[in-house]
Design an enzyme around this catalytic site. Structure first.
Site, PDB file in Angstrom:
ATOM      1  N   ASP A   1      -2.700   2.446  -6.157  1.00  0.00           N
ATOM      2  CA  ASP A   1      -1.671   2.502  -5.109  1.00  0.00           C
ATOM      3  C   ASP A   1      -1.682   1.294  -4.175  1.00  0.00           C
ATOM      4  O   ASP A   1      -1.073   1.336  -3.126  1.00  0.00           O
ATOM      5  CB  ASP A   1      -1.838   3.794  -4.302  1.00  0.00           C
ATOM      6  CG  ASP A   1      -3.214   3.899  -3.664  1.00  0.00           C
ATOM      7  OD1 ASP A   1      -4.092   3.110  -4.020  1.00  0.00           O
ATOM      8  OD2 ASP A   1      -3.400   4.772  -2.808  1.00  0.00           O
ATOM      9  N   GLU A   2      -2.355   0.227  -4.545  1.00  0.00           N
ATOM     10  CA  GLU A   2      -2.532  -0.862  -3.606  1.00  0.00           C
ATOM     11  C   GLU A   2      -2.645  -2.175  -4.374  1.00  0.00           C
ATOM     12  O   GLU A   2      -3.331  -2.225  -5.396  1.00  0.00           O
ATOM     13  CB  GLU A   2      -3.850  -0.600  -2.870  1.00  0.00           C
ATOM     14  CG  GLU A   2      -3.960  -1.154  -1.488  1.00  0.00           C
ATOM     15  CD  GLU A   2      -5.364  -0.894  -0.940  1.00  0.00           C
ATOM     16  OE1 GLU A   2      -5.840  -1.745  -0.197  1.00  0.00           O
ATOM     17  OE2 GLU A   2      -5.985   0.135  -1.277  1.00  0.00           O
TER      18      GLU A   2
ATOM     19  N   ASP B   1       0.861  -1.179   0.000  1.00  0.00           N
ATOM     20  CA  ASP B   1       0.000   0.000   0.000  1.00  0.00           C
ATOM     21  C   ASP B   1       0.902   1.235   0.000  1.00  0.00           C
ATOM     22  O   ASP B   1       1.670   1.442   0.939  1.00  0.00           O
ATOM     23  CB  ASP B   1      -0.879  -0.036   1.260  1.00  0.00           C
ATOM     24  CG  ASP B   1      -2.007   0.976   1.197  1.00  0.00           C
ATOM     25  OD1 ASP B   1      -2.117   1.682   0.170  1.00  0.00           O
ATOM     26  OD2 ASP B   1      -2.766   1.060   2.175  1.00  0.00           O
TER      27      ASP B   1
END
Lengths: 368, 374
Positions: free
Chosen positions: A111-112, A17
């Protein structure tokens, strides 16, 4: 995850993350923003914070918060317009780092991502060692920090990455798993929203341990379909696989009301955060969908859906709201109280099997 | 009102009128046709409140007056009369019924008062010009495929007609776009059109006008204001409301610097596109164009069905620029090439930029296509 028992059957899952991703990219690219509370998102009246830097989070600023509220809470907050093209490019860089270690990558957003490194391409002896390398590579190649969680399933890997955030690494071993969940307050469980948490607390369920003490039948009676999931994760179990190259088919959000809704006048305000969250998810993921679906769940758990498809993807949050409310208006006054409303955007461009997406003429921009 | 007309004449006029009649019957009188005899001339009128169509019909009028009767019923009755029949329609002023006689057949139809029939034809239309039917057909045929059907962008649901200038020549331009492609076609500016405002003609009107031009070869007379447009083609006059909206500044999406030029024979190209695209049944199926010096490879693939490709070479392809790959929806390519005869000219910038397509031998039409992106 350093155990090396011969009969090991656990999977090895990493959840990566990025820390305050959009805001961190902006601070990376503009040194003047470093150390300042930064919000990426629209500054205008109807704008929403898409991401907040850690400096801003100290003021209680978080993503999906209306910009007006954010400004009130932190008058010195610096608003930066989002640059999704840049975020997508950085996201691709990160994805390339992951791909050195495993083909089993399930991105959740820009983003993860979950990585299954049970049988990695590059074996570093343990999942933890791989996570350390990935974090170092991301820092070296993008100048950004990521937090990593390592565990034997997705549920725990995600909890782990959150545990030492930002710029941290945490491992939940099979031995630790049940204990880690035991002490966890139910509102920290992924998939337990504020309303469900309140209902659990009303039933005397405050922690993972309290949840584990309930029977499947009891959970089913009170939480319907989600019961099995709660039953498993309370034991630190989660069999969901890491779905590589999963094509995103829809983006949506829903909200359960503490008190059932009956009046049309209440709908607009009640849905505001749902629209905001759905639209933010579209922007974060770079998704453009043609179909808007609304879901209405009544007090008796029966539900209906209504949807409408356009020729073009929904272009703005205003358009999403307008279509969503148009679809809901005929459903009011409802036959029974409304306990939940949800909004989904589907028919996402690029989710066609051929993977091509039709580009649009840009009338708002001058062509060179 | 009373007149006698030949079955065939009446049937043909009723058929024209039929397509405009409001079919959803929300307002009963909109399902009716107005029959009017004035100064010895019979005319039929239908409207859906957006479009009104009036046709002057050859008949033997015997009494002035007007009434309205159900259009669909009247059409069905007239259609079923024997060929060559003389049809007499008679309505006494204020009567509740219209009587129809043909030979031994007689019927009476319930009418609605003519005073309630909406009048769309009133008001002045200050801008007037004439255009040969062939030219008007050309403007419509080469643009209407690009009209948007998306209701939320209502201002794209029609053809934007306006006066413009190209290379010092004043022109009458028709433009349509659905946000992914754009068609721009022009004719020399007719006398009287110089001061006209830019107007957006709704899709339904465009299609109705196009039908009228099917059997008409003279000059169409066009009159318009800011809010309405009228087309007169012989005995038929069609009046329509215009779309009240602002057409986007379309010139912005027409690229000026595209310098990678491909010329390819229309027939060879469109047939190859059709063959290659047959691999997939999707609506938005892409066809990839891979270009190298004097060679074009068209290819398509489908996860279920497999792949297809076809190479066109120097015999039909001219291309001198650097290699390029670009994908377009097959139907976008087809829609454009259908309007082109001879050679098709593409001007590319790169694989993700708007591309210009035109007829290599005719500059009156210009198309812009947005590619698909992988």
């Amino acid at each position: 995850m350093t155990g090396s028992g011969p009969a090991r059957t656990e999977r090895r899952i990493i959840h990566i993350d990025m820390d305050a991703f959009f805001a961190a990219v902006e601070q990376r690219d503009d040194p003047r923003l470093r150390g300042l509370p930064v919000a990426v998102g629209g500054n205008r009246e109807r704008g929403v914070v898409a991401a907040a830097s850690y400096e801003a989070r100290r003021f209680g600023i978080h993503s999906a918060m209306p910009s007006v509220t954010a400004r009130r809470q932190c008058p010195e907050l610096v608003f930066v317009p989002p640059r999704f093209d840049i975020y997508k490019a950085v996201s691709r860089q990160i994805h390339e780092v992951f791909a050195r270690y495993t083909p089993l990558i399930q991105p959740l957003s820009l983003d993860e991502a979950y990585l299954d490194v049970t049988n990695p391409r590059l074996d570093r002896g343990s999942a933890t060692a791989i996570a350390i390398e990935i974090r170092a590579a991301i820092r070296a190649e993008t100048g950004l920090t990521a937090s990593a969680g390592v565990s034997y399933n997705k549920f725990l890997a995600k909890l782990a990455s959150d545990h030492r955030k930002p710029d941290g690494l945490f491992v939940i071993t099979p031995k630790m798993g049940p204990g880690f969940v035991e002490t966890l307050p139910v509102q920290r469980f992924h998939g337990v929203g504020p309303v469900t948490a309140a209902r659990m607390q009303a039933l005397g369920i405050h922690t993972g341990l309290d949840l584990r003490r309930q029977t499947r039948a009891f959970l089913a009676e009170h939480f319907g379909k989600a019961a099995d999931y709660y039953y498993d994760v309370a034991r630190g179990e989660d069999a969901r696989p890491v779905e590589a190259d999963r094509v995103r088919k829809s983006v949506g959000a829903e909200t359960t009301f503490a008190r059932d809704l009956a009046r049309w006048e209440e709908v607009g305000a009640a849905l505001e955060p749902v629209f905001a969250k759905t639209w933010a998810a579209c922007e974060r993921g770079g998704y453009a969908g043609r179909t808007v679906t609304v879901k209405v769940k009544y007090a008796d758990f029966r539900q209906i859906t209504r949807s409408r498809s356009g020729q073009e993807p929904v272009a703005s949050r205003q358009e999403l709201e307008r279509i969503g409310l148009d679809l809901l208006r005929p459903c009011f006054p409802p036959p029974r109280g409304v306990r939940l409303l949800g909004v989904t955007i589907s028919n996402i461009a690029g989710s066609e099997p051929h993977g091509w997406a039709q580009m649009a003429l840009r009338f708002d921009r001058l062509n060179a | 009102m009373k007149f006698t007309a030949e079955r065939a004449t009446l049937l043909k006029a009723l058929a024209h009128i039929q397509s405009v009649v409001e079919k959803r019957h929300t307002i009963p009188i909109l399902a009716n046709v107005m029959l009017s005899v004035r100064d010895g001339q019979l005319s039929l009128t239908a409207t859906d409140m957006e479009i009104a169509i009036v046709e002057e019909v050859a008949a033997m009028p015997t009494r002035n007056g007007a009434t309205t009767a159900p259009a669909a019923t009247l059409y069905e009755i007239v259609r079923k009369l024997p060929e060559g029949a003389q049809v007499e329609l008679d309505h006494a002023g204020g009567a509740a019924q219209l009587s129809l006689r043909a030979g031994r057949f007689a019927t009476s139809l319930v009418v609605l008062p003519v005073e309630d029939f909406p009048n769309l034809t009133a008001g002045t239309l200050p801008h007037r010009f004439a255009l040969p039917a062939r030219a008007l057909r050309g403007l419509i045929d080469r643009t209407r495929f690009a009209i948007s059907t998306e209701e939320t962008r209502y201002y794209l649901n029609g053809i934007y007609l306006h006066a413009a200038e190209t290379a010092g020549q004043r022109t009458l331009r028709a433009v349509a776009t659905d946000g992914h492609r754009l068609a721009r076609v022009e004719e020399a500016l007719p006398d009287g059109a110089g001061g006209m405002p830019g107007v957006i003609i709704p899709r339904k009107t465009v299609n109705e006008v196009r039908k009228l031009l099917e059997e008409f070869t003279g000059d169409a007379e066009i009159a318009l204001s800011d809010t309405r447009i009228q087309f007169r083609a012989g005995p038929i006059t069609l009046t329509s409301k215009l779309i009240d909206g602002t057409f986007p500044e379309y010139e912005r999406v027409i690229p000026l610097g595209n310098d990678k030029v491909l010329r390819v024979g229309k027939k060879e190209f469109s047939e190859a596109v059709a063959r290659v695209a047959a691999i997939s049944q999707e609506r938005a199926r892409p066809v990839k164009l891979s270009l190298e010096r004097d060679a074009l490879v068209l290819s398509a693939s489908s996860p279920e069905q497999g792949t297809a490709s076809e190479e066109l070479d120097g015999g039909t392809v001219t291309y001198q620029a650097s290699p390029l790959e670009i994908g377009f929806q097959a139907r976008f390519l087809n829609d454009v090439t259908e309007q082109i005869e001879g050679d098709v000219e593409f001007c590319f910038a790169d694989g993700s930029a708007p591309t210009i397509v035109r007829n290599a031998g005719d500059t009156s039409a210009l198309y812009v296509l947005m590619p698909m992106r992988v």
